[in-house]
Each structure stands twice: as C-alpha cells, then as structure tokens.
Design a protein around this motif. Sequence first.
Motif, PDB file in Angstrom:
ATOM      1  N   SER A  58       0.865  -1.177   0.000  1.00  0.00           N
ATOM      2  CA  SER A  58       0.000   0.000   0.000  1.00  0.00           C
ATOM      3  C   SER A  58       0.900   1.224   0.000  1.00  0.00           C
ATOM      4  O   SER A  58       1.720   1.393   0.906  1.00  0.00           O
ATOM      5  CB  SER A  58      -0.906   0.000   1.233  1.00  0.00           C
ATOM      6  OG  SER A  58      -1.641   1.202   1.327  1.00  0.00           O
ATOM      7  N   GLU A  62       0.430   4.986  -0.152  1.00  0.00           N
ATOM      8  CA  GLU A  62      -0.272   6.258  -0.135  1.00  0.00           C
ATOM      9  C   GLU A  62       0.709   7.427  -0.094  1.00  0.00           C
ATOM     10  O   GLU A  62       0.352   8.553  -0.440  1.00  0.00           O
ATOM     11  CB  GLU A  62      -1.211   6.318   1.070  1.00  0.00           C
ATOM     12  CG  GLU A  62      -2.343   5.294   0.996  1.00  0.00           C
ATOM     13  CD  GLU A  62      -3.319   5.441   2.143  1.00  0.00           C
ATOM     14  OE1 GLU A  62      -3.144   6.390   2.943  1.00  0.00           O
ATOM     15  OE2 GLU A  62      -4.241   4.612   2.235  1.00  0.00           O
ATOM     16  N   ALA A  90       0.443   7.791   3.951  1.00  0.00           N
ATOM     17  CA  ALA A  90       0.372   9.136   3.384  1.00  0.00           C
ATOM     18  C   ALA A  90       1.292  10.068   4.164  1.00  0.00           C
ATOM     19  O   ALA A  90       1.360  10.020   5.389  1.00  0.00           O
ATOM     20  CB  ALA A  90      -1.060   9.644   3.433  1.00  0.00           C
TER      21      ALA A  90
END
Length: 399
Positions: A236, A238, A255
């Motif tokens: 993942s 982000e 993120a």
Amino acid sequence: MQTVVLAAGQGTRMRPLTDERPKPMLPVANRPLVSHTVDGAVAAGASRIVLVVGYESDPIREYFGETHGGVPITYVTQHEQAGTADAVRTAGPELDAEPFVVLNGDALFEQDGLDRLYDGGPAIASVRVDDPTHYGVLDVEEDVVTGIVEKPADPPSNLINAGAYLFPSEARDWLDVPQSERGEHELTDVLERTIDRVDVRPVALGRWLDVGRPWELLEANEWRIEALAESSPGGSFEGSVSDDATIVGPVVVEAGATVREGVTIEGPALIRSGVTVGPNAYVRGTTLIGEGARVGHAVEVKNSVLMSGASVNHLSYVGDSILGRDVNFGAGTVVANLRHDDEPVQLTVKGERVSTGRRKFGVVLGDGAKTGIDSNLNAGVTLSTGATTRPGETVTRDR
C-alpha cells in the motif's frame, strides 16, 4: 459485555522505553499496544470499556477520548500500583451488576480467542505451551478449571493462564483479597474464589503474547506488522515512492511518507506518516519506521523498531533493535546483533542480565539517546534516556 482493561502499571521491565510514557502506549505496528487490546475487545462485543490508568496516564486519555470504535470509555485511576486485583477493585464502582471481562492492556490476543472468551459463561483464557513451569498452570477436569498452580515443577497440564477473564457479576464482591507474598493483591486469588463458587471454562486463545520486555515488543511488532502486511499483500503506497526505489513483498507506505531514489525495502515493513527513507537506504526484515523518523543515505535497517522522530541519517547499520523517540545516530554508527558463541543475546531487565531467547538481538535506546560518529554498540547494550556516546567509541556495557 462490560470490559475492564488494565493499563496502570509503570512497565519497569521495559525501561528505558517507559521512562517517560506508559508501557501500553508503546508502538505496535500502526497504533499503541493498548489499542490492539481495546480494538479486540470492541470487535468481540464489548459494550463499555473501563480503562484503569495510573502511571503517565495523560497519553492514554488523549488517545482514546470518551469513545473508541463507537464504544463508551470510562477512566478510573489506580493511584498506587498494588496489584491486579486492586486495579479491578478500583474499577468496581463503575461496573454494573452484570458479568464483566478483564483484559491486560499490555498483551496481544488472537481475535478468534477473544471472541470465544466473550461468548459464554465464566471463563479464563488459556494457551498451550511446551514448558509451562514458568507460568500459572490450569488444572482442568471435564472442561472445567478446578485450580491454578503457580510455576509448578510438575505441571498438571500444559495450559497456562493468559491473563484474560470473564467473571460472573457476583465477582464484584470477591475483589477484596489479602496481599500476596509479593505484597500485591492478585487477581489470581479472585479467580480461585470464582473457581470455588462457579464452573469456569478454559478458553483456548490460539496465539497470545504478553508484552513485558523489550524483545517482546519487537516480537509484537513482528506479529502485527506481518498481519497488517497480509491485509495488503501487494503493498500500500499512499505516500511518495520514487520510481527508482525497489519495493519487494508487502510494504505499507503511509500518506505523508517519502521513499527516495535508490532505496530498497523488503517487506513486511511499515513506513509511517512523515518518514523519509533514503536516498540509497536498505530496509528489510519486519521493520517499523515510526512517524517523522528519518533513515538516510546508505543506512541499513533490519528487523527493528524506530520510534517517532528517530534519526539514522548516514552510513549506519541497525539490526534487531529498538530505538526510542528522537534517538539520533551519528554517521557510521553500527549495531552488533549477534554473539560470536551463537548463544542467545542477554539484556538487562531491572538490574539483572536476562536471556532474550533470541540468537539475534541488537540494542535498546531510550528516548533522546545520541551516538557520536563511528560509534559501535555491542549486542545487548542499553542506552538510557538521553544517554550519549563519544565519537569512535565501542560500547560494550549499558549506559
């Protein structure tokens, strides 16, 4: 089901990592240790959480607030850490006349096991181990617990007490137990009273981990980072990941994190928000890089936990280690993580050298520790909160 979560202790066996914060707030993957316990309770059916706090409680209160996962949270303060029964007794006035679950906030539980604990009458969570002689061992007859024997030379079974319980409502009146030989009011004495009065079933937990010492915090992160990575087998990303970076296996880049050019990350690994990795760094093993940490040029990090704000910027190696908040490695700092005799690495716990049981284990650095350039840290060394090393120094003893 109303649930009491014990999170008041000082975590002295985890020092120096707990010098300035409670053990339940130490990071395990993407959230604090106690959050895994509370999340598991909520998923299993907790209707209300009573959190027993004490030492450095403000971070716990701030993290959870008044509700968590839609479940209301009440806080009670155990002003003196006088034992687990005393902790539950502190929570007693907040408990309704209904059955209640008690969980340790510094343990990890497999969710299926917690679900079984909540599903039924009075129960004690148990785990099968190869050598139960160092634990409280359950004596079981016809699927009913008839007693608990502490650290027996001749165990009645290989089922050990995992420190999670479903008590009947009447147990609120059984919490006032005398001090043990250790000078504490023990929850196991309450459990013995319960066993004498009602049938208590043993509930197999499956996987379980009591997180009391630094190497167990490393193991906890290995477990939960691997589980997090399995939920995103392709990774993942982000955050910002350079096209010139190499990502192998399950890696989570949150993120706000940046993975720069020339970096190789071999998962499972969790790169948290605000982290910068690289250029030309190598991260492998099951590794947590905490929020705002930095891993710089030509740095290798293997199977380690770097807490928030830690900085390893130049030409360094960190293996099988735990670095506290805002630790700073001078350029060229190298961690040794293996004894030449291949025996398990030892670490100091409450003033005594104790085997970690791990062939590879590096160092534990308290918050704000700093190393001079070209420092060498021997396997099993602990640096206290704010400790420093001189440039070029080889550190073979705790500081």
